[in-house]
Design an enzyme around this catalytic site. Structure first.
Site, PDB file in Angstrom:
ATOM      1  N   LEU A 166      -2.733 -31.738  -0.267  1.00 53.37           N
ATOM      2  CA  LEU A 166      -2.255 -30.764   0.711  1.00 53.37           C
ATOM      3  C   LEU A 166      -1.793 -29.457   0.083  1.00 53.37           C
ATOM      4  CD1 LEU A 166      -0.131 -33.089   3.061  1.00 53.37           C
ATOM      5  CD2 LEU A 166      -2.565 -32.540   3.176  1.00 53.37           C
ATOM      6  N   LYS A 183       5.272 -24.020  -4.609  1.00 52.04           N
ATOM      7  CA  LYS A 183       4.376 -24.977  -3.963  1.00 52.04           C
ATOM      8  C   LYS A 183       3.616 -24.237  -2.863  1.00 52.04           C
ATOM      9  CE  LYS A 183       4.551 -29.678  -2.038  1.00 52.04           C
ATOM     10  NZ  LYS A 183       5.468 -30.793  -1.653  1.00 52.04           N
ATOM     11  N   ASP A 318       9.298 -40.975  -1.869  1.00 51.79           N
ATOM     12  CA  ASP A 318       8.153 -40.936  -2.792  1.00 51.79           C
ATOM     13  C   ASP A 318       8.644 -40.816  -4.236  1.00 51.79           C
ATOM     14  OD1 ASP A 318       5.497 -40.952  -3.505  1.00 51.79           O
ATOM     15  OD2 ASP A 318       5.190 -38.812  -3.181  1.00 51.79           O
TER      16      ASP A 318
END
Length: 591
Positions: A166, A183, A318
């Site tokens: 992504l 990011k 995560d």
């Protein structure tokens, strides 16, 4: 110093008031997807894979399995076929990227819906794909800020540090001199996300046509949870808010650090965070070279997750080694030779989080206490209170399975617990996963993400310290919760008292009802067959049904052939042959 705007980007949780500013409301919530044209080539490719998988399932499980003499072969080769399908999906996900990798990771934790063969194959699916061309990422920066990267940042590294399905991560330096990681979402990712979700929705609707799966799991709810989680990951404002939420949770913990968010250089598609690239938690040699005690790192990491789940109810979902760092700190002057180097744990990547709902919080607490006291009945009651078990669940069988698990662990000293766990793990986990797959249970995705996170970090902790004992770290925490330290609080005890009062008030009426029924002779006792006997009866019933429809179809077929040979083709014998075919197909598809 990070620019933390207290108004426009105020982080929200379900228990916090909504900001009065309507712009803030829009920026701090995950908006529904804007209408976008689908990538039809990709859509067809993904739906074609799912269509082939379902066609194979129909052929093997609904047709061949019900033909006498072939069913045993179908059952014997089932795990191989499922593994083959899972491997084909892995290849497709790696080739196309996008949401398919996220779906594979999501399905790998759905042990309550999918067989172990599939979840094990998908568990290692890594979100690593080839990087985008630099000019494409530069175009995203220009679209978001209205100027090129050289005018936004003092320095910007066009070669990415990491590339996922992504987004990509680039190193940069701000005009104020702060080193940051930026990011950036891949161009066109919104279209890819909606295309993949549309294809997955079609596959979900196909699955709902199969009764046993439809009755076992709420597929609409599972899809909605996955779609919500995925869309949240492409909202970098939400991710920045998550980072600040964790920073507030651990503000008083000197052993944990959360990177600062630079909001002036962040948008929905770009997120600028403090660069905290110290020692990766998987680099054991570097940790030792820095003089840091690996056992202390393991203990602090595990304790941080227990605190997230049971105290803050907001979990970093995560925790793979790429998202965890260890920062060596200066040694104090009073330190003696041989003392370990102090350190901080650092978390990054806050796109995937699990928020423990209010209903689950008390249930998780009960589950933790039940595990700590080896109380299988209390464990099952925690499942029921959490809404995990459906009314059709065999409660006694679940309690019996937990009794088996606890019997293997009860009375074992903490120092020997790891050895016993390794000896029993294969058998117990096979039984437990089989129970989850076959019993009518369904876990909320947030609960499974939290469980997955604990499972991953248990492996990391064991790698850091081979003597690390997760049970030994969990049970004292359960005792702390049980004693009320950091547990219920005043409001919690008030709630517990209200529940107890309601129970006591209802108790006389219930006792009177039982006594009245007994006096009238209306008191009944509900008895249930043992699980093995019930399964045997079901198999006998299925065998009788198969014989009945086979005999009926054969009778109609033979009658039709005899009449056709004797009298030639006509409406009657043709109808018998059609009826024979219809009965045969009905029997094949009947469960």
């Amino acid at each position: 110093m990070a620019n933390r705007s207290p108004g426009l980007f105020q982080s929200m949780t379900p228990n916090e008031p909504q900001p009065a500013n309507p712009i803030a409301s829009a920026m701090t919530s995950v908006r529904p997807p804007e209408p976008t044209a689908l990538d039809m080539t990709r859509y067809i490719q993904v739906t074609w894979f799912f269509g082939n998988a379902f066609a194979s399932f129909i052929w093997w499980e609904l047709i061949l399995r019900r033909i006498p003499g072939i069913g045993a072969y179908v059952k014997r080769t089932r795990s191989v076929r499922w593994q083959r399908v899972a491997r084909r999906y892995r290849r497709l996900a790696i080739e196309l990227g996008g949401v398919l990798i996220k779906l594979g990771q999501f399905l790998s934790i759905r042990v309550d819906v999918l067989p172990e063969t599939i979840t094990r194959e998908l568990a290692g699916l890594q979100d690593e794909v080839p990087a985008e061309l630099p000019e494409k990422m530069e175009a995203v920066i220009f679209e978001e800020f209205g100027r090129p990267s050289r005018e936004v940042f003092e320095q910007f590294q066009t070669r990415p540090e990491a590339a996922a399905s992504l987004a990509q991560v680039h190193l940069a330096r701000l005009p104020g001199g702060e080193d940051v990681v930026v990011k950036i979402q891949r161009p066109g990712i919104a279209r890819i996300v909606e295309t993949d979700l549309a294809a997955i929705r079609v596959a979900k609707n196909w699955l709902k046509l199969y009764g046993p799966i439809r009755r076992k799991a709420d597929l609409d709810q599972i899809y909605d949870e996955f779609a919500r989680t995925t869309r949240a990951e492409v909202d970098f404002v939400a991710e920045g808010n998550n980072a600040e939420h964790f920073a507030r949770d651990f503000a008083d913990n000197d052993g944990v650090h959360i990177p600062a968010v630079y909001w002036e250089y962040s948008t929905r598609r770009i997120l600028a965070l403090e660069n905290v690239a110290y020692i990766k938690i998987g680099d054991l040699a570097a940790i030792e070279a820095a003089g840091i005690d690996r056992g202390q790192v393991a203990k602090r990491l595990y304790q941080a997750y227990l605190e997230q789940i049971f105290v803050h109810n907001f979990v970093h979902a995560d925790p793979h080694p790429g998202n965890l760092f260890v920062q060596p700190l200066p040694r104090p002057r009073s330190a003696r030779s041989g003392d370990p180097t102090p350190f901080k744990l650092i978390f990054v990547d806050f796109g995937m989080v699990a928020v423990i709902p209010e209903q689950l919080r008390s249930s998780l607490r009960e589950f933790l206490l039940a595990i700590g006291t080896f109380d299988s009945r209390r464990v099952v009651q925690a499942y029921i209170d959490a809404g995990v078990l459906s009314p059709a669940a065999d409660r006694k069988r679940i309690e019996e399975l937990h009794d088996v698990m606890f019997k293997a662990l009860k009375g074992v000293r903490m120092g020997d617990l790891s050895t016993v766990a390794f000896e029993q793990a294969e058998v117990l986990m096979r039984e437990y996963r089989d129970l989850l797959f076959n019993m009518p249970v369904q876990f909320p995705s947030d609960m499974l993400f939290a469980a997955r996170a604990v499972g991953i970090l248990s492996g990391i902790c064991t790698q850091l310290d081979s003597n690390f004992d997760p049970w030994g770290a969990t049970i004292p925490f359960a005792a702390q919760i049980s004693s009320g330290a950091g547990g219920l609080g005043l409001q919690g005890w008030i709630s517990e008292g209200e529940d107890l009062a309601r129970l006591l008030l209802r108790l006389p009426g219930r006792l009177e009802s039982v006594i009245t029924d007994a006096q009238r002779g209306d008191l009944t006792v509900k008895a249930a067959l043992a699980p093995d006997s019930a399964r045997a009866l079901r198999r006998i019933d299925q065998s009788i049904n198969r014989v009945m429809w086979t005999v009926a179809a054969a009778g109609l077929f033979i009658g039709g052939i005899i009449l056709r040979v004797a009298e030639g083709p006509d409406l009657l014998n043709g109808g018998l042959l059609v009826a024979a075919a219809a009965v045969f197909l009905w029997g094949l598809t009947r469960r």
